[in-house]
Design a protein around this motif. Structure first.
Motif, PDB file in Angstrom:
ATOM      1  N   VAL A 173       0.709  -1.222   0.002  1.00  0.00           N
ATOM      2  CA  VAL A 173      -0.159  -0.014   0.089  1.00  0.00           C
ATOM      3  C   VAL A 173       0.761   1.163  -0.046  1.00  0.00           C
ATOM      4  N   VAL A 174       0.790   2.038  -1.082  1.00  0.00           N
ATOM      5  CA  VAL A 174       1.642   3.284  -1.184  1.00  0.00           C
ATOM      6  C   VAL A 174       0.954   4.592  -0.838  1.00  0.00           C
ATOM      7  N   LEU A 175      -0.302   4.424  -1.177  1.00  0.00           N
ATOM      8  CA  LEU A 175      -1.135   5.702  -0.885  1.00  0.00           C
ATOM      9  C   LEU A 175      -2.371   5.522  -0.324  1.00  0.00           C
ATOM     10  N   LEU A 176      -2.877   6.454   0.744  1.00  0.00           N
ATOM     11  CA  LEU A 176      -4.395   6.428   1.181  1.00  0.00           C
ATOM     12  C   LEU A 176      -5.069   7.417   0.755  1.00  0.00           C
ATOM     13  N   ASP A 177      -6.303   7.686   0.281  1.00  0.00           N
ATOM     14  CA  ASP A 177      -6.815   8.942  -0.067  1.00  0.00           C
ATOM     15  C   ASP A 177      -8.287   8.421   0.776  1.00  0.00           C
ATOM     16  N   THR A 178      -8.594   9.156   2.029  1.00  0.00           N
ATOM     17  CA  THR A 178      -9.911   8.798   2.547  1.00  0.00           C
ATOM     18  C   THR A 178     -10.777   9.967   2.074  1.00  0.00           C
ATOM     19  N   LEU A 179     -11.991   9.619   1.295  1.00  0.00           N
ATOM     20  CA  LEU A 179     -13.244  10.335   0.837  1.00  0.00           C
ATOM     21  C   LEU A 179     -14.256  10.171   1.830  1.00  0.00           C
ATOM     22  N   GLY A 180     -14.079  10.281   3.061  1.00  0.00           N
ATOM     23  CA  GLY A 180     -15.361  10.015   3.935  1.00  0.00           C
ATOM     24  C   GLY A 180     -15.454   8.663   4.056  1.00  0.00           C
ATOM     25  N   GLN A 181     -16.789   8.384   3.262  1.00  0.00           N
ATOM     26  CA  GLN A 181     -17.301   6.768   3.611  1.00  0.00           C
ATOM     27  C   GLN A 181     -16.444   5.913   2.786  1.00  0.00           C
ATOM     28  N   THR A 182     -15.835   6.363   1.534  1.00  0.00           N
ATOM     29  CA  THR A 182     -14.753   5.349   0.972  1.00  0.00           C
ATOM     30  C   THR A 182     -13.404   6.011   0.832  1.00  0.00           C
ATOM     31  N   SER A 183     -12.489   5.104   0.703  1.00  0.00           N
ATOM     32  CA  SER A 183     -11.145   5.346   0.394  1.00  0.00           C
ATOM     33  C   SER A 183     -10.569   4.898  -0.935  1.00  0.00           C
ATOM     34  N   ILE A 184      -9.567   5.514  -1.266  1.00  0.00           N
ATOM     35  CA  ILE A 184      -8.645   4.962  -2.319  1.00  0.00           C
ATOM     36  C   ILE A 184      -7.574   4.464  -2.111  1.00  0.00           C
ATOM     37  N   VAL A 185      -7.458   3.181  -2.133  1.00  0.00           N
ATOM     38  CA  VAL A 185      -6.099   2.412  -1.644  1.00  0.00           C
ATOM     39  C   VAL A 185      -5.323   2.310  -2.858  1.00  0.00           C
ATOM     40  N   THR A 186      -3.964   2.852  -3.007  1.00  0.00           N
ATOM     41  CA  THR A 186      -3.149   2.623  -4.133  1.00  0.00           C
ATOM     42  C   THR A 186      -2.305   1.250  -3.778  1.00  0.00           C
ATOM     43  N   VAL A 187      -2.113   0.488  -4.525  1.00  0.00           N
ATOM     44  CA  VAL A 187      -1.376  -0.649  -4.434  1.00  0.00           C
ATOM     45  C   VAL A 187      -0.037  -0.670  -5.198  1.00  0.00           C
ATOM     46  N   ARG A 188       1.254  -1.017  -4.866  1.00  0.00           N
ATOM     47  CA  ARG A 188       2.070  -1.079  -6.100  1.00  0.00           C
ATOM     48  C   ARG A 188       2.400  -2.378  -6.004  1.00  0.00           C
ATOM     49  N   LEU A 189       2.366  -2.943  -7.578  1.00  0.00           N
ATOM     50  CA  LEU A 189       2.435  -4.412  -7.712  1.00  0.00           C
ATOM     51  C   LEU A 189       3.885  -4.405  -8.076  1.00  0.00           C
ATOM     52  N   LYS A 190       4.463  -5.066  -9.069  1.00  0.00           N
ATOM     53  CA  LYS A 190       5.911  -5.020  -9.470  1.00  0.00           C
ATOM     54  C   LYS A 190       6.265  -3.666  -9.990  1.00  0.00           C
ATOM     55  N   THR A 191       5.746  -3.453 -11.032  1.00  0.00           N
ATOM     56  CA  THR A 191       5.897  -2.112 -11.468  1.00  0.00           C
ATOM     57  C   THR A 191       4.841  -1.092 -11.715  1.00  0.00           C
ATOM     58  N   GLU A 192       3.659  -1.851 -11.768  1.00  0.00           N
ATOM     59  CA  GLU A 192       2.346  -0.972 -12.080  1.00  0.00           C
ATOM     60  C   GLU A 192       1.545  -0.718 -10.681  1.00  0.00           C
ATOM     61  N   GLU A 193       0.875   0.202 -10.618  1.00  0.00           N
ATOM     62  CA  GLU A 193      -0.095   0.597  -9.572  1.00  0.00           C
ATOM     63  C   GLU A 193      -1.220   0.191  -9.906  1.00  0.00           C
TER      64      GLU A 193
END
Lengths: 367, 300
Positions: free
Chosen positions: A309-329
């Motif tokens: 997990v490289v980034l967490l954006d909390t937008l109230g009820q939902t959140s955007i979780v950014t996960v880094r795989l090998k090269t892609e996110e």
């Protein structure tokens, strides 16, 4: 009320091609949204239909009449400029009144009718208290509402709105979206609406045209644009956050998404058949929308891939979780109740029935 | 320890204040306000001295004018020059002629130059050649065309008439008017005109209802300049008018040279009488020459 047709319209500005062979028809009474990033050619399209710019090639028909070379005055369309273009020497009231005092409408409307229209529109846009102010005394959002109002006082053959609510604050913008849609449905006036905001496009439009670098990528109903994008550009432009797309190793009944452990992602039966028929040995890309991804523990058998997990954006009820795989996110839209820790490793399960398939070389959707 | 530290800080602060005081007075008072006022006074003096000189000369005894070149009268003050200036020469008639020529030629210039410039800028009328040619005519010394102009005016029988002269002034001031209007018209955002076209107005109505109100300060400024140019114009007035009924003020002034020797006192009185109306006019108009009217119309 009229049908607007563009036939093979091309427009160059110097060496830049702003519109490339654009053709489509806006049906009578339709709410037609031009969706595209800045520089896509939306404003140019509006300029050409309103007559401010002349098309280099092609034709524009309004209700079957060729208006390609007609002077703007004689086209009977109303435009809200993105730059407002308010008359600085007139008050808000006079600005709103100005289109109604044009020779043609002065003949057909009485003074009471004209004032009534202005009052109605001013009320609707919340400009009632500002009627005696000059444009220089207004904020950006207020100016934009005056610009919109100057369009709405008229009953033209077509409204051409260029990002008419882009500079309003979020709350007012939200209200104006439904308000505008209601007005348009009530009047039944053909409307061309340009916006870079896919949310506006999907929520307001009868038909959406996605534009990119002067080319129409796709024309369709909002759900067609969202669920059946014709190519990678449309797929990633529409939807927030944008669709995840990654290159995969395709092996018939499964595909491998690159990460530290080679998971096998099963491909549904019907997609296998479709791909076998249409893919033709190209490099495959798979797309999945962030809402169709669930988080699971990294060693869970349901996981299709995993990463940090490289980034967490909390937008109230939902959140955007950014996960880094090998090269892609990859981004997942999840409920805020269960957000993971930053830099922890998590597994991701994708809804395999919601996959989109693209040819990596042509970027076209395989469907 | 702590008091010592506080003391040091105080000392440092006072030093900063003191240092700032000296530099403040040097930079802000001496080179700032004082310098500006001195410069302004010099400028005003340079402009005012000739006028003061004319005014004082018009009030001196004729004998004093001959013997003394002092700026201010040293002898008794007299109004004899003023009385003689109006009695010996039909000065009122000259001023009337000048007013007619300057006023109507300016109106004509504006009526023609404003739409011309608008058309050149917005619709590229005449391409690059037309505007370049208009300005080119201004570069040419008027004396070069004086004989053809005289011939043409005579051909249509307008020599020695106010109409003939004011038409020539209209022609002569056209390039400068186009040139001045250029920047004012360019400053108007194109979108305003486009909005007016879409709102249902013709090109002419757009010029009348949207463009003209916004360039009005520029039109006034241009008008004032054309008025002054016409009022002071000498060469064409000299060759095209040769009688009291059409002589303008600058020609009238020259009358004091020929007929009674060099009448400095009367000439000064007449010159001042000719300057006053145009000064009042410019003073009245200068309040209207405000800019920045297009603010707030378009984004950014």
């Amino acid at each position: 009320m009229a049908k607007v047709e563009l036939k093979n319209v091309t427009k160059h500005f110097g060496t830049v091609t702003a519109l490339k062979n654009v053709s489509y028809t806006i049906q009578d009474g339709e709410f037609f949204v031009l969706l595209g990033a800045s520089g896509a050619g939306k404003s140019t399209t509006i300029s050409i239909i309103s007559g401010i710019e002349q098309a280099d090639e092609g034709q524009i028909l309004l209700d079957g009449r060729d208006i390609t070379k007609e002077f703007p005055q004689n086209r009977d369309v109303a435009t809200a400029f993105e730059s407002y273009a308010l008359y600085p020497h007139f008050t808000v009231f006079e600005n709103l009144m100005f289109p109604l005092e044009a020779p043609e409408r002065k003949r057909t409307l009485t003074r009471e009718q004209r004032e009534m229209r202005v009052k109605e529109v001013a009320e609707m846009l919340g400009l009632g208290d500002l009627l005696h102010r000059y444009p220089r005394e207004l904020s950006g959002g207020q100016r934009q509402r005056v610009a919109l109002g100057r369009t709405l006082v008229r009953r033209p053959k077509a409204y051409l709105l260029d990002e008419p609510i882009a500079h309003l604050d979020a709350k007012l913008r939200h209200r104006m979206r439904s308000e505008l849609k209601k007005i348009q449905q009530g009047l039944g006036i053909t409307t061309l609406y340009a916006t870079p905001d896919q949310l506006e496009a999907l929520s307001m439009a009868d038909t959406v045209a996605v534009m990119h670098k002067g080319v129409i990528e796709q024309v369709g109903k909002p759900d067609e644009i969202y669920y059946r994008p014709v190519n990678l550009y449309v797929a990633t432009f529409v939807g927030d956050p944008p669709m995840n797309v990654f290159t995969v190793d395709y092996h018939g009944d499964y595909a491998i998404v690159e990460c530290d452990t080679p998971y096998r992602v099963p491909i549904p039966q019907r997609d296998q058949a479709m791909l076998a028929e249409k893919m033709g040995g190209c490099q495959l890309k798979i797309g999945i929308r962030p809402v169709d991804i669930r988080m699971v523990p990294p060693d869970d058998p349901r996981a299709h891939t995993r990463g940090e997990v490289v980034l967490l954006d909390t937008l109230g009820q939902t959140s955007i979780v950014t996960v880094r795989l090998k090269t892609e996110e990859i981004k997942a839209k999840v409920s805020s109740d269960v957000i993971p820790k930053l830099h922890s490793t998590i597994g991701l399960e994708m809804d395999i029935n919601r996959f989109y398939y693209f040819d990596a070389a042509t970027t076209l959707t395989i469907q | 320890m702590e008091t010592n530290g506080t003391f040091e800080i105080h000392a440092e602060a006072e030093e900063i204040v003191a240092r700032k005081d000296v530099s403040y007075y040097v930079s802000h008072i001496l080179f700032g306000r004082v310098f500006r006022i001195v410069l302004l006074l010099l400028f005003i003096l340079a402009i005012l001295i000739p006028i003061v000189y004319i005014a004082s000369t018009s009030l001196k005894e004729p004998i004093e004018i001959r013997v003394s070149g002092a700026l201010l009268p040293t002898g008794p003050i007299t109004t004899i020059n003023w009385i003689k200036a109006f009695r010996n020469v039909p000065l009122v008639r000259y001023l009337f002629n000048s007013t007619v020529v300057a006023f109507f030629s300016t109106i004509l210039v504006l009526v023609i130059a404003v739409p011309t410039t608008y058309s050149i800028i917005r619709f590229k009328t005449g391409g690059w050649f037309f505007p370049a040619w208009i300005l080119g005519t201004y570069v040419m010394p008027p004396i070069v065309v004086s004989i053809p102009i005289f011939a043409m005016v005579k051909m249509v029988g307008l020599q020695n008439t106010l109409l003939g002269l004011l038409l020539v002034h209209t022609m002569a001031n056209m390039p400068i008017a186009v040139w001045l209007m250029d920047s004012y018209i360019r400053a108007i955002p194109k979108e305003l005109e486009q909005a007016a076209w879409i709102d249902g107005y013709s090109k002419f109505d757009t010029l009348r209802r949207v463009v003209f109100p916004l360039i009005r300060p520029g039109v006034l400024a241009t008008g004032v300049i054309c008025l002054i140019l016409s009022w002071n114009e000498f060469l064409f007035a000299l060759i095209l008018t040769y009688g009291v009924q059409s002589n303008t003020f600058p020609i009238g002034i020259s009358r004091y040279v020929g007929e009674h020797g060099l009448q400095f006192g009367e000439m000064s009185a007449a010159a001042l009488a000719g300057i006053v109306p145009i000064y009042i006019l410019v003073f009245l108009f200068s309040r209207n020459l405000v800019e920045g009217l297009t603010r707030g119309g378009v984004k950014g």
